[in-house]
Design a protein around this motif. Structure first.
Motif, mmCIF file in Angstrom:
data_model
loop_
_atom_site.group_PDB
_atom_site.id
_atom_site.type_symbol
_atom_site.label_atom_id
_atom_site.label_comp_id
_atom_site.label_asym_id
_atom_site.label_seq_id
_atom_site.Cartn_x
_atom_site.Cartn_y
_atom_site.Cartn_z
ATOM 1 N N VAL A 384 0.840 -1.189 0.000
ATOM 2 C CA VAL A 384 0.000 0.000 0.000
ATOM 3 C C VAL A 384 0.887 1.256 0.000
ATOM 4 C CG1 VAL A 384 -1.749 1.304 1.263
ATOM 5 C CG2 VAL A 384 -1.870 -1.189 1.163
ATOM 6 N N GLY A 385 0.527 2.223 -0.829
ATOM 7 C CA GLY A 385 1.287 3.460 -0.941
ATOM 8 C C GLY A 385 2.381 3.416 -1.979
ATOM 9 N N GLN A 386 2.623 2.256 -2.556
ATOM 10 C CA GLN A 386 3.678 2.128 -3.555
ATOM 11 C C GLN A 386 3.226 2.745 -4.882
ATOM 12 O OE1 GLN A 386 4.909 -1.912 -4.269
ATOM 13 N NE2 GLN A 386 6.048 -1.390 -6.131
ATOM 14 N N SER A 387 4.108 3.518 -5.518
ATOM 15 C CA SER A 387 3.835 4.052 -6.850
ATOM 16 C C SER A 387 4.332 3.070 -7.896
ATOM 17 C CB SER A 387 4.516 5.407 -7.044
ATOM 18 O OG SER A 387 3.975 6.369 -6.150
ATOM 19 N N VAL A 388 3.482 2.789 -8.839
ATOM 20 C CA VAL A 388 3.824 1.818 -9.877
ATOM 21 C C VAL A 388 3.708 2.490 -11.237
ATOM 22 C CG1 VAL A 388 3.094 -0.165 -8.510
ATOM 23 C CG2 VAL A 388 1.444 0.997 -9.992
ATOM 24 N N THR A 389 4.353 1.911 -12.201
ATOM 25 C CA THR A 389 4.262 2.363 -13.593
ATOM 26 C C THR A 389 3.644 1.250 -14.427
ATOM 27 O OG1 THR A 389 6.499 1.570 -14.063
ATOM 28 C CG2 THR A 389 6.265 3.862 -13.352
ATOM 29 N N THR A 390 3.330 1.571 -15.652
ATOM 30 C CA THR A 390 2.759 0.567 -16.545
ATOM 31 C C THR A 390 3.749 -0.577 -16.727
ATOM 32 O OG1 THR A 390 1.526 2.285 -17.719
ATOM 33 C CG2 THR A 390 1.784 0.172 -18.835
ATOM 34 N N GLY A 391 3.283 -1.801 -16.446
ATOM 35 C CA GLY A 391 4.133 -2.983 -16.591
ATOM 36 C C GLY A 391 4.788 -3.449 -15.311
ATOM 37 N N THR A 392 4.623 -2.713 -14.202
ATOM 38 C CA THR A 392 5.214 -3.143 -12.933
ATOM 39 C C THR A 392 4.538 -4.429 -12.458
ATOM 40 O OG1 THR A 392 5.699 -0.853 -12.315
ATOM 41 C CG2 THR A 392 5.650 -2.499 -10.539
ATOM 42 N N VAL A 393 5.316 -5.444 -12.084
ATOM 43 C CA VAL A 393 4.766 -6.716 -11.586
ATOM 44 C C VAL A 393 4.279 -6.489 -10.160
ATOM 45 C CG1 VAL A 393 5.245 -9.119 -11.047
ATOM 46 C CG2 VAL A 393 6.283 -8.057 -13.080
ATOM 47 N N ILE A 394 2.990 -6.735 -9.949
ATOM 48 C CA ILE A 394 2.382 -6.497 -8.629
ATOM 49 C C ILE A 394 1.923 -7.790 -7.956
ATOM 50 C CG2 ILE A 394 1.638 -4.170 -9.227
ATOM 51 C CD1 ILE A 394 -1.130 -5.308 -9.834
ATOM 52 N N GLY A 395 1.991 -8.914 -8.662
ATOM 53 C CA GLY A 395 1.575 -10.178 -8.057
ATOM 54 C C GLY A 395 1.696 -11.312 -9.052
ATOM 55 N N ARG A 396 1.176 -12.508 -8.594
ATOM 56 C CA ARG A 396 1.246 -13.697 -9.448
ATOM 57 C C ARG A 396 -0.110 -14.397 -9.448
ATOM 58 N NH1 ARG A 396 6.170 -14.317 -11.280
ATOM 59 N NH2 ARG A 396 7.927 -13.413 -10.121
ATOM 60 N N VAL A 397 -0.368 -15.043 -10.603
ATOM 61 C CA VAL A 397 -1.656 -15.695 -10.802
ATOM 62 C C VAL A 397 -1.839 -16.819 -9.786
ATOM 63 C CG1 VAL A 397 -3.045 -17.070 -12.413
ATOM 64 C CG2 VAL A 397 -1.719 -15.102 -13.236
ATOM 65 N N GLY A 398 -3.084 -16.914 -9.265
ATOM 66 C CA GLY A 398 -3.413 -17.989 -8.326
ATOM 67 C C GLY A 398 -4.894 -18.324 -8.410
ATOM 68 N N SER A 399 -5.394 -18.954 -7.323
ATOM 69 C CA SER A 399 -6.814 -19.347 -7.275
ATOM 70 C C SER A 399 -7.369 -19.126 -5.883
ATOM 71 C CB SER A 399 -6.978 -20.814 -7.697
ATOM 72 O OG SER A 399 -8.330 -21.177 -7.794
ATOM 73 N N THR A 400 -6.957 -18.042 -5.246
ATOM 74 C CA THR A 400 -7.445 -17.744 -3.900
ATOM 75 C C THR A 400 -8.814 -17.097 -3.974
ATOM 76 O OG1 THR A 400 -6.322 -15.602 -3.939
ATOM 77 C CG2 THR A 400 -5.093 -17.444 -3.018
ATOM 78 N N GLY A 401 -9.564 -17.177 -2.874
ATOM 79 C CA GLY A 401 -10.897 -16.578 -2.818
ATOM 80 C C GLY A 401 -11.914 -17.457 -3.525
ATOM 81 N N ARG A 402 -12.941 -16.844 -4.045
ATOM 82 C CA ARG A 402 -14.034 -17.568 -4.709
ATOM 83 C C ARG A 402 -13.607 -17.840 -6.143
ATOM 84 N NH1 ARG A 402 -19.415 -16.491 -6.835
ATOM 85 N NH2 ARG A 402 -20.931 -17.929 -5.879
ATOM 86 N N SER A 403 -12.989 -18.959 -6.365
ATOM 87 C CA SER A 403 -12.387 -19.274 -7.651
ATOM 88 C C SER A 403 -12.472 -20.769 -7.903
ATOM 89 C CB SER A 403 -10.916 -18.826 -7.671
ATOM 90 O OG SER A 403 -10.260 -19.281 -8.815
ATOM 91 N N THR A 404 -12.604 -21.130 -9.179
ATOM 92 C CA THR A 404 -12.667 -22.537 -9.571
ATOM 93 C C THR A 404 -11.343 -23.032 -10.116
ATOM 94 O OG1 THR A 404 -13.410 -21.953 -11.792
ATOM 95 C CG2 THR A 404 -15.106 -22.317 -10.114
ATOM 96 N N GLY A 405 -10.371 -22.164 -10.276
ATOM 97 C CA GLY A 405 -9.082 -22.572 -10.818
ATOM 98 C C GLY A 405 -8.186 -21.356 -11.013
#
Length: 435
Positions: A384-405
Motif C-alpha cells: 500500500v502506498g507504492q507508486s507503480v508504472t505501466t508494466g510493474t509486476v504487482i503479483g502472481r496468478v493464483g486461485s485464492t478466494g471464490r475461484s474454480t481454478g
C-alpha cells in the motif's frame, strides 16, 4: 738682254715703257671659278637661313604644341574613363552591399525559423510522435555582415596628380595576340570579371537560402500531416473507452520538472506560408500531446503478457457456483499459476490484501478517478502506498478466494463503478502502433 756697240746708234732710255708677258694655266682658272661659286652659294644659303629661321622655329613650336594638346586630350579622356569606372564600381558596391544585407537578413530569419523547426521536431520525438528528425538541415553561415563584399577586384583608385603626366609609349603587341586560332592557348576558360563572379556567388547563395526555406516549410507540413494522423488515431482509439476524452485530456497532468515564466510566441499567420503553417501547427501539437498524456494515464495495457485468453467476460453470466444469473464486474484471464501480473497504467497502490471473494487482491488508483483491481493472486508483490508504472509486476496468478481454478480476475472502475475492461484493452490495442 744685251746689244753690241756696232749694231747702230744707241737710243735714249728715258721715256720708254717696258711690257712683260705671263702664261696662266686653265686649271687654275677653273679652280678659282669653283671657289667663287661655292663662296657665293654659302653666302646665299646663309642669307636664306637667316631669313627663314623665324618661320621654321614657329612651325616647330606649333607642331610640338599640337602634340602636347593631343596628349592632354588623351589624358583627359583616360581620366574621365577612370572616374566613370570608379563611379560605376561605387554604384555596384552599393548595390552588392544592399543585396548582401538583404541576404544576411534572410539568413538570420532562416536561422530563427530553424530553431523553431528543431524545437518542434525535438518535442515530437520526445513525445514519440515521430521516429526521427524531419527538420531541414541548417546550412553553414555563408554571409558575414562584418566582412565587406566588393563588386569588383578594384579596392581603391590612385589619386590623379595635379601635374600632367608624361605619356607612356604605345605598348608593343604580344606575340600571338592577334591569332584567331589561339594555337598556344592552355585550354582553360577565361576568368570571369570580378563583378560577374560576385553576381554569380550571390545568385547561388540566394538559391540556397530559397531551398532552405522550402525545406523548412516542407518539414513543418510533414509534421502537420503526421500530427493530423496521430490525432485521428488517438481520438478513434480513445473513443473505444466511452470516456469524454476532450474533458479528460484538458484535465490531464503536465510533465514534471519543467516550468518558467509564460512568454507567448507571437506569430502572424499573414506573414507567409511558414508562419501560417506554424500557427496552425501549435494547437494541433497541444491537442496531440494532451491526448497522448491521457492515453498514458488510462489503463490501456494488458495485465498479462502474451495473447489474452478470456475465460469469462464482463456483464451478466451464470454464476459458476450457484448456476444462477449474476453480474460479473470484470474479466477473467486463464493462466498458469505463478504467471506475473502487471499494472495496466501508472498509479498508486491503495489496497494489497486478502479481500473475501477476491482472495489476494491488489487495487491501484489511477488518474481521472479510475481504479483497477487484480484478484485471486497466489502472491502479492506490491504494498500500500507504492507508486507503480505501466508494466510493474504487482503479483502472481493464483486461485485464492471464490475461484474454480488459477486465473486473474481483472476489473476497471470509474468513480468506484465497474465498467467493461475490454473497452480499454481494445483502445490499448489500437494505440500499440503509436507507442
Amino acid at each position: 738682254m744685251s746689244h753690241s756697240a756696232s749694231s747702230g746708234p744707241a737710243l735714249p732710255v728715258s721715256g720708254l715703257v717696258t711690257h712683260k708677258t705671263y702664261t696662266i694655266r686653265r686649271s687654275t682658272v677653273l679652280l678659282g671659278l669653283a671657289w667663287l661659286g661655292l663662296t657665293t652659294a654659302g653666302c646665299g644659303l646663309s642669307g636664306w637661313y637667316v631669313l627663314s629661321k623665324d618661320d621654321l622655329a614657329a612651325r616647330l613650336i606649333a607642331r610640338e604644341t599640337t602634340r602636347q594638346y593631343a596628349y592632354e586630350d588623351r589624358i583627359a579622356a583616360l581620366r574621365a574613363d577612370v572616374d566613370r569606372l570608379a563611379s560605376r564600381a561605387l554604384l555596384d558596391q552599393d548595390g552588392v552591399e544592399a543585396r548582401v544585407d538583404e541576404l544576411a537578413t534572410r539568413q538570420a530569419e532562416l536561422e530563427s525559423r530553424q530553431s523553431l523547426v528543431t524545437a518542434l521536431a525535438d518535442t515530437l520525438q520526445a513525445g514519440g510522435i515521430v521516429p526521427g528528425s524531419k527538420a531541414a538541415p541548417l546550412r553553414p553561415r555563408l554571409i558575414k555582415p562584418e566582412e565587406p563584399i566588393r563588386a569588383s577586384g578594384v579596392t581603391s583608385f590612385a589619386p590623379i596628380m595635379p601635374t600632367k603626366p608624361t605619356p607612356a609609349p604605345d605598348a608593343p603587341g604580344l606575340r600571338g595576340a592577334g591569332d584567331t586560332q589561339d594555337p598556344w592557348r592552355s585550354g582553360k576558360a577565361e576568368p570571369q570579371p570580378p563583378a560577374q563572379r560576385v553576381e554569380t556567388a550571390l545568385t547561388r547563395l540566394d538559391r540556397a537560402l530559397a531551398n532552405t526555406a522550402g525545406a523548412q516549410l516542407a518539414a513543418l507540413r510533414d509534421m502537420d500531416a503526421t500530427l493530423q494522423e496521430s490525432q485521428k488515431r488517438l481520438r478513434g482509439a480513445l473513443s473505444e473507452t466511452g470516456l469524454d476524452t476532450d474533458r479528460l485530456a484538458a484535465q490531464s497532468s503536465v510533465a514534471k520538472g519543467v516550468g518558467g515564466p509564460f512568454v507567448p510566441l507571437k506569430i502572424d499567420p499573414a506573414a507567409g506560408p511558414f508562419e501560417a503553417t506554424l500557427s496552425a501547427l501549435q494547437p494541433r501539437i497541444a491537442s496531440v500531446m494532451r491526448l497522448r498524456s491521457l492515453a498514458e494515464q488510462l489503463p490501456l495495457a494488458k495485465p498479462m503478457a502474451g495473447e489474452a485468453d478470456f475465460s469469462s467476460n464482463f456483464g451478466y453470466r451464470v454464476d459458476p457456483f450457484t448456476r444462477a444469473p449474476a453480474m460479473h464486474t470484470g474479466v477473467d484471464f486463464r493462466a498458469e499459476t505463478g504467471s506475473p501480473i502487471r499494472a495496466t497504467a501508472p498509479g498508486k497502490v491503495i489496497a494489497a490484501e486478502y479481500s473475501g471473494g477476491y482472495g489476494n487482491m491488489v487495487e491501484i488508483e489511477h488518474a481521472n478517478g479510475i481504479t483497477t483491481r487484480y484478484a485471486h493472486m497466489s502472491a502479492i508483490l506490491a504494498s500500500v502506498g507504492q507508486s507503480v508504472t505501466t508494466g510493474t509486476v504487482i503479483g502472481r496468478v493464483g486461485s485464492t478466494g471464490r475461484s474454480t481454478g488459477p486465473h486473474l480476475h481483472y476489473e476497471t472502475r470509474i468513480d468506484d463503478e465497474p465498467v467493461d475492461p475490454t473497452r480499454f484493452l481494445r483502445a490499448g490495442g489500437r494505440l500499440a502502433g503509436l507507442r
